[in-house]
Design a protein around this motif. Sequence first.
Motif, PDB file in Angstrom:
ATOM      1  N   HIS A  53      43.647  20.372 149.104  1.00 46.71           N
ATOM      2  CA  HIS A  53      43.304  19.780 150.381  1.00 46.71           C
ATOM      3  C   HIS A  53      42.444  20.549 151.339  1.00 46.71           C
ATOM      4  CE1 HIS A  53      47.109  17.940 149.282  1.00 46.71           C
ATOM      5  NE2 HIS A  53      46.988  17.059 150.239  1.00 46.71           N
ATOM      6  N   GLU A  56      38.941  21.691 148.300  1.00 44.28           N
ATOM      7  CA  GLU A  56      38.068  20.794 147.659  1.00 44.28           C
ATOM      8  C   GLU A  56      37.681  19.712 148.587  1.00 44.28           C
ATOM      9  OE1 GLU A  56      39.860  19.603 143.984  1.00 44.28           O
ATOM     10  OE2 GLU A  56      39.908  21.670 143.232  1.00 44.28           O
ATOM     11  N   ASN A  57      38.814  19.466 149.226  1.00 40.17           N
ATOM     12  CA  ASN A  57      38.655  18.222 150.256  1.00 40.17           C
ATOM     13  C   ASN A  57      38.234  18.538 151.667  1.00 40.17           C
ATOM     14  OD1 ASN A  57      39.117  15.422 148.959  1.00 40.17           O
ATOM     15  ND2 ASN A  57      40.673  16.717 148.348  1.00 40.17           N
ATOM     16  N   CYS A 114      47.257  10.220 155.369  1.00 38.80           N
ATOM     17  CA  CYS A 114      46.351   9.910 154.409  1.00 38.80           C
ATOM     18  C   CYS A 114      46.997   9.342 153.185  1.00 38.80           C
ATOM     19  CB  CYS A 114      45.708  11.377 153.904  1.00 38.80           C
ATOM     20  SG  CYS A 114      44.715  11.886 155.174  1.00 38.80           S
TER      21      CYS A 114
END
Lengths: 354, 324
Positions: A44, A47-48, A79
């Motif tokens: 989370h 990477e995002n 999400c």
Amino acid sequence: MPIRNLQVFFLFLLSFGVIYVFAKPSPYELTVSESDIQFSHKLHVGENEIECDACHTAINTSELSADKNFPAMDDCGQCHDIEGEDNCGQCHKNADDPGALANPDRELVFNHKNHLDLDIDCRRCHINIEYSPRSRPENMPKMSLCFDCHDGSKAERECDLCHSDAQILSQIHPEQWLHEHGNRAASEPDWCNDCHGGQHFCLECHRGDNLSGEIHDLNYFFTHGLDAKSNEEDCRRCHDNKLFCVECHEKNQRMPLRHSTLAWLDEHGRFAREDVENCAACHESDDPTCARGGCHSDFDGLRGTDTRIHNADAPRFNFGGNWHGDESYFCYQCHISTGVPGNGFCGYCHGGKE
Amino acid sequence: MADKSENDPQIFVYDTYMRLKSIAPHTTMYIGRQFVYSSAGSLHLDGVRGSISFQKLDLEFFGGSSVSRINPEKIRSFSDFSAFGGRLYYQPRLTTRLGIGWILRETDNQVDYHRLGFDITHAIRNLAILSRASMNPATLQLSEVLLRARINLSQWYFSGEYTTREPSVSYNSIFSLIDLNRYREIRFEAVRKLTSIITAYGTIRTDINPIESSWTGQLGIRTRFASVSWVHQNGYGGDSEGIRGNALLTYGKSWSFYGIINLSRYRVQQEQIDKSDSYSTMVGFRKSFQNNIMVGMEWQYLRNAIQSYDSRFRLRISKGFSNK
């Protein structure tokens, strides 16, 4: 490897074989609750690149560490599809009976709002959270990290700033800490440094001069014999016998009363065996009393004619051992090296025909 | 203040070192005079110490010359007074630590103290256990074994300890020839919370010696600010009966006031007919300022077998340059 007192050694080994039982951590170590939730900050945050307060929505206004700062399921729902029952296993280990994330009890006094208002990034304290595939205790800040800012200059470093519990010290320093702190200090000096700020604190007591009587009473010059003879501690862990004890005892010529009795000639051997450190405190020198002429000396060079200190068959006396050829070795305090086969000490092993 | 010690003035340097942090990944170096520890021993060192921390492992190593207790103003010869050592610790979880330590100290170019130590600590709920063993690598003999356990119950605390150790003699010493007996000690403590602020405690210790064992008992009361205890000792180590007390009061965040008193009648040797008196007291205060500056003043009074009146005054100013 010869080891004396095998029973003691096995007792020591047994203590190593402690059965692992779930150990209750110290209440002052921050932990992560065991829960049904499986969550990857790495995915989370790392990477995002999702911001922390996108999920921890209450954090910006949180003034107590006891506040419920973990995301609620509705926050995840921004999400993720949280309606369908088929998706429970994505976050819940037990999809058949999913449980909520428990809010742990935290004794600490901590105000997230104050810190965030100072523009302190979450990752300043929650180090490496973006690399964490699951929540671990390592992601919770350690007290040593707090002292990077709370050093008394940039921010206050008083204990009661964060710890409300009056029993703090008794938890961190249990009873008899003065006697027991050595091992913890040796194994984790940084843990001590968190509060005590470095070696200068240790040296308040461990300076070695006893000017302020913190280690030993101010009159210890007179009373130390009580501890030295009862062998309360291995004094040599801090003091080297040869210089520290001998210099003072030789200079002041303080002789035990027992030495002036007639019986001492017969008794001293037994005392030496039972309490050799007491003897060495005075007699440990390059010219030990034991080796003087008329006592345990071998001036006639004839084997077996003098009062013995040691047995001849001890392993240390093997031919060519450390002592052989080294005239600074203590052997030569009693024995005279003639360098001639068949003559004197050398003749013990080397015959005259060599 | 009217009399000076024959060696006054004296300058002592206790710890002065340079710290090089992150000199390599996870590595810190300390160069200079410092106090070092190992599970096998400790010493005051002029030299180098390095530490490497990586995940659950901590490695520390040090080397240099040992500092003289009698002449600390000197830096001693490395060839005659070398000292080396290190320690390796592994902490698989918060409640468990395993360690290996090694220390070698030479005096006059002869091995004076040489130990390899192993230790483990483990906490199980309110029970904590420590085991430590060290051996003399020169003689391959077990030097010391220490077993300690303590348990915290709601109003009680108990602690027990058993130690057995070889006498410490230099390897190159006539005394190392003697067939020696080990020293053994058993210690037991009990603490009871009487109220929220008053605690009573008692300690009993016996040193088992074939000539004659000695034992020491202590009973005391402790509050948050003060403690007083009675201490009794007799046996091979001598006789002693005494009272100890201390108090520490803090005012605000920067002031602390303290006092210590020690009173005893003792006899170091059983052959002594009369006992001697020992009395010492000190009172003082410390004031901490910002930037790690501390000022302290202390008055000490001693009475003993030589001095019937010995009064001293200490002024101490310290400045810390680092918190680590």
